[in-house]
Design an enzyme around this catalytic site. Structure first.
Site, PDB file in Angstrom:
ATOM      1  N   GLU A  55     -23.984  16.062 -31.253  1.00 43.22           N
ATOM      2  CA  GLU A  55     -22.928  16.942 -30.792  1.00 43.22           C
ATOM      3  C   GLU A  55     -23.478  18.106 -29.991  1.00 43.22           C
ATOM      4  O   GLU A  55     -24.569  18.604 -30.279  1.00 43.22           O
ATOM      5  CB  GLU A  55     -22.285  17.519 -32.061  1.00 43.22           C
ATOM      6  CG  GLU A  55     -20.804  17.487 -32.072  1.00 43.22           C
ATOM      7  CD  GLU A  55     -20.316  17.825 -33.449  1.00 43.22           C
ATOM      8  OE1 GLU A  55     -20.619  17.080 -34.409  1.00 43.22           O
ATOM      9  OE2 GLU A  55     -19.644  18.854 -33.580  1.00 43.22           O
ATOM     10  N   CYS A  81     -24.429  25.169 -27.178  1.00 42.17           N
ATOM     11  CA  CYS A  81     -25.157  24.952 -28.429  1.00 42.17           C
ATOM     12  C   CYS A  81     -25.573  23.488 -28.454  1.00 42.17           C
ATOM     13  O   CYS A  81     -24.721  22.601 -28.373  1.00 42.17           O
ATOM     14  CB  CYS A  81     -24.189  25.274 -29.566  1.00 42.17           C
ATOM     15  SG  CYS A  81     -24.821  24.934 -31.192  1.00 42.17           S
ATOM     16  N   CYS A 141     -29.922  15.868 -40.074  1.00 39.93           N
ATOM     17  CA  CYS A 141     -30.954  16.843 -40.436  1.00 39.93           C
ATOM     18  C   CYS A 141     -31.444  16.573 -41.839  1.00 39.93           C
ATOM     19  O   CYS A 141     -30.656  16.284 -42.735  1.00 39.93           O
ATOM     20  CB  CYS A 141     -30.381  18.263 -40.356  1.00 39.93           C
ATOM     21  SG  CYS A 141     -31.611  19.541 -40.699  1.00 39.93           S
ATOM     22  N   CYS A 158     -28.997  21.653 -46.022  1.00 38.88           N
ATOM     23  CA  CYS A 158     -28.313  22.854 -46.503  1.00 38.88           C
ATOM     24  C   CYS A 158     -26.888  22.449 -46.914  1.00 38.88           C
ATOM     25  O   CYS A 158     -26.180  21.818 -46.125  1.00 38.88           O
ATOM     26  CB  CYS A 158     -28.259  23.920 -45.416  1.00 38.88           C
ATOM     27  SG  CYS A 158     -29.883  24.306 -44.747  1.00 38.88           S
ATOM     28  N   CYS A 180     -23.609  22.965 -44.740  1.00 42.88           N
ATOM     29  CA  CYS A 180     -23.691  22.541 -43.341  1.00 42.88           C
ATOM     30  C   CYS A 180     -23.259  21.080 -43.204  1.00 42.88           C
ATOM     31  O   CYS A 180     -23.748  20.217 -43.938  1.00 42.88           O
ATOM     32  CB  CYS A 180     -25.130  22.714 -42.855  1.00 42.88           C
ATOM     33  SG  CYS A 180     -25.452  21.966 -41.252  1.00 42.88           S
ATOM     34  N   CYS A 182     -21.004  23.335 -34.905  1.00 35.72           N
ATOM     35  CA  CYS A 182     -21.713  22.088 -34.618  1.00 35.72           C
ATOM     36  C   CYS A 182     -21.840  21.160 -35.828  1.00 35.72           C
ATOM     37  O   CYS A 182     -21.885  21.604 -36.948  1.00 35.72           O
ATOM     38  CB  CYS A 182     -23.090  22.388 -34.046  1.00 35.72           C
ATOM     39  SG  CYS A 182     -23.398  21.442 -32.557  1.00 35.72           S
TER      40      CYS A 182
HETATM   41  N1  SAH Z   1     -31.392  23.794 -38.319  1.00 32.36           N
HETATM   42  C1  SAH Z   1     -31.410  25.035 -37.646  1.00 32.36           C
HETATM   43  C2  SAH Z   1     -30.516  25.077 -36.423  1.00 32.36           C
HETATM   44  C3  SAH Z   1     -29.201  24.372 -36.524  1.00 32.36           C
HETATM   45  S1  SAH Z   1     -28.036  25.068 -37.674  1.00 32.36           S
HETATM   46  C4  SAH Z   1     -31.060  26.167 -38.600  1.00 32.36           C
HETATM   47  O1  SAH Z   1     -30.610  25.904 -39.711  1.00 32.36           O
HETATM   48  O2  SAH Z   1     -31.272  27.318 -38.211  1.00 32.36           O
HETATM   49  C5  SAH Z   1     -27.509  26.498 -36.752  1.00 32.36           C
HETATM   50  C6  SAH Z   1     -26.867  27.590 -37.585  1.00 32.36           C
HETATM   51  O3  SAH Z   1     -25.585  27.181 -38.067  1.00 32.36           O
HETATM   52  C7  SAH Z   1     -27.688  27.972 -38.793  1.00 32.36           C
HETATM   53  O4  SAH Z   1     -27.841  29.371 -38.865  1.00 32.36           O
HETATM   54  C8  SAH Z   1     -26.827  27.448 -39.911  1.00 32.36           C
HETATM   55  O5  SAH Z   1     -27.074  28.114 -41.091  1.00 32.36           O
HETATM   56  C9  SAH Z   1     -25.436  27.637 -39.385  1.00 32.36           C
HETATM   57  N2  SAH Z   1     -24.395  26.898 -40.098  1.00 32.36           N
HETATM   58  C10 SAH Z   1     -24.442  25.629 -40.546  1.00 32.36           C
HETATM   59  N3  SAH Z   1     -23.293  25.299 -41.194  1.00 32.36           N
HETATM   60  C11 SAH Z   1     -22.502  26.383 -41.150  1.00 32.36           C
HETATM   61  C12 SAH Z   1     -21.192  26.672 -41.658  1.00 32.36           C
HETATM   62  N4  SAH Z   1     -20.492  25.769 -42.327  1.00 32.36           N
HETATM   63  N5  SAH Z   1     -20.690  27.905 -41.423  1.00 32.36           N
HETATM   64  C13 SAH Z   1     -21.400  28.830 -40.736  1.00 32.36           C
HETATM   65  N6  SAH Z   1     -22.635  28.628 -40.256  1.00 32.36           N
HETATM   66  C14 SAH Z   1     -23.190  27.413 -40.461  1.00 32.36           C
HETATM   67 FE1  SF4 Z   2     -30.245  21.376 -41.008  1.00 31.02          FE
HETATM   68 FE2  SF4 Z   2     -27.776  22.340 -41.113  1.00 31.02          FE
HETATM   69 FE3  SF4 Z   2     -29.668  23.381 -42.657  1.00 31.02          FE
HETATM   70 FE4  SF4 Z   2     -29.743  23.808 -39.997  1.00 31.02          FE
HETATM   71  S1  SF4 Z   2     -28.164  24.521 -41.436  1.00 31.02           S
HETATM   72  S2  SF4 Z   2     -31.454  23.218 -41.361  1.00 31.02           S
HETATM   73  S3  SF4 Z   2     -28.900  21.832 -39.284  1.00 31.02           S
HETATM   74  S4  SF4 Z   2     -28.891  21.279 -42.777  1.00 31.02           S
END
Ligand code: SAH
Ligand code: SF4
Length: 389
Positions: free
Chosen positions: A93, A112, A119, A123, A126, A343
């Site tokens: 995406e 973005c 991934c 997390c 996410c 994203c």
């Molecule tokens: N993996 C990298 C980059 C991609 S995620 C990282 O984690 O930094 C990009 C950002 O989106 C990260 O700061 C992540 O914590 C945030 N993010 C992911 N899911 C989210 C959600 N449901 N609400 C708000 N921010 C989110």
């Molecule tokens: Fe991976 Fe999502 Fe965690 Fe970024 S926030 S490291 S994309 S699992």
């Protein structure tokens, strides 16, 4: 083997390929101009090249690595999410966000982009993390997201102003390709976007941060912090069990010192989980003496978690406690438009609904883990596969 995507091919490789065919060296520049300046959508559009050369290029390289592109426009036209299907069927995406001009600031168009399909970090708040790891993206697959957005904007006489690696995937776990992509984005002969307009976000891969520091400033580094206490960060960013928050912040501090560039921290605010006074004070203590900027972002709702965004007054209180220690803080209120939050969600939706018992189990585990973390107990969960090297 699939043909390599042409946008990821270096000038040197292209030069060798041309030389082997008895073509003059100036063709490198012509091909690069067609890719990056003219933004040709297909090799057939590159009328500056002889037909036979176009056919030969087409046999050796793919002009575009993105297959079908499904576009969803939201937020009254200000956010465009695109789901790209790649040659092997995996989906990634990218999200294009339009910000109108404000006093003292010109209009901005921020893209973005994804660096991996899925991934491995996992997390739990996410959508990408829930999908699990698919594969690393090729350099061209990263760059072609940018080419498509640039072409979309150019059709309306607009230009891409900022690129953030905040889409699917952990960029520092695909760092060689990400660095190649950044090179192409920076290169005045290719995309030509200044390093200050590119941000790479990481969940805290310490060896990757150290490698970037040694290379010098190439873009803004953003760290996804989410919590300053290890017990809680273990739950929110499972990678924390490999590289604890103190090591991540130390690496970021060294990076800022060595490059002279301020590091950004991202904190996804989750109601009752990481937004307490104890967490604010722990974060203030951790960052107080550093040259940093903290972004507080209300969690975007994601299916299959028991969690919701912190209310704005709670975020304001959290921000005030950080500011009291002299830390620069911005609250991102505009959730629908928020970079990372946007994203991974389309791909997760398309991946289909997991069975109800699995969802219920996941929710119960998260509730138990975050409650334990609030009591300061560290998790005994194993590290996710793929990040334990
Ligand atoms: N993996 C990298 C980059 C991609 S995620 C990282 O984690 O930094 C990009 C950002 O989106 C990260 O700061 C992540 O914590 C945030 N993010 C992911 N899911 C989210 C959600 N449901 N609400 C708000 N921010 C989110
Ligand atoms: Fe991976 Fe999502 Fe965690 Fe970024 S926030 S490291 S994309 S699992």
């Amino acid at each position: 083997m699939t043909r390599p995507g042409i946008s990821g091919v270096t000038a040197a490789t292209l030069g060798d390929w041309l030389e082997a065919r008895g073509e003059p060296a100036f063709r490198v520049r012509q091909i690069q101009d067609a890719i990056w300046r003219a933004q040709a959508g297909s090799i057939g559009d590159v009328v500056t090249l002889p037909t036979a050369l176009r056919a030969a290029l087409d046999e050796s390289f793919r002009w575009d690595t993105l297959g079908s592109n499904e576009r969803v426009v939201t937020d009254g036209g200000s956010t465009e999410k695109v789901l790209h299907r790649l040659a092997d069927g995996v989906s990634i995406e990218s999200v294009l966000m339009h910000y109108p001009a404000r006093p003292g600031q010109r209009e901005r168009h921020t893209l973005c982009i994804s660096s991996q399909a899925g991934c491995a970090v996992g997390c739990p708040f996410c959508a990408t993390g829930e999908l699990g790891f698919g594969r690393d993206l090729e350099t061209a697959e990263i760059l072609d997201q940018v080419r498509l957005a640039a072409r979309t904007l150019a059709a309306d006489g607009r230009r891409l102003t900022n690129i953030v690696f905040m889409g699917m995937g952990e960029p520092l776990l695909n760092l060689d390709r990400v660095l190649e992509a950044v090179d192409a984005l920076n290169d005045p002969k290719r995309f030509g976007l200044g390093a200050r307009h590119i941000t790479v976000s990481t969940s805290g891969v310490v060896p990757g941060i150290r490698r970037l520091t040694a290379l010098g400033p190439q873009f803004t580094l953003a760290i996804s912090l989410h919590a300053a206490r290890d017990a809680l960060r273990d739950v929110l960013v499972p990678l924390n069990r490999r590289w604890p928050v103190g090591e991540v912040v130390a690496a970021a501090r060294d990076h800022a010192r060595a490059t002279g560039r301020r590091v950004s921290y991202e904190v996804t605010m989750i109601s009752g989980v990481n937004d307490t006074d104890i967490d604010a004070d722990a974060m203030a203590g951790l960052l107080a003496n550093d040259h940093v900027h903290v972004n507080l972002i209300p969690m975007n709702p994601v299916a299959h978690t028991p969690w919701t965004a912190s209310p704005i007054p709670v975020i304001e209180r959290f921000a005030a406690r950080l500011r009291a220690e002299g830390i620069a803080v911005t609250i991102r209120r505009n959730r629908g438009q928020e970079v990372g939050a946007a994203c991974g969600q389309l791909a997760a939706e398309r991946a289909g609904e997991p069975p109800a018992p699995a969802v219920a189990l996941r929710r119960r585990r998260l509730e138990a883990a975050s409650a334990a973390a609030l009591r300061g107990e560290r998790s005994a969960e194993p590290l996710p596969a793929g990040v334990a090297e």
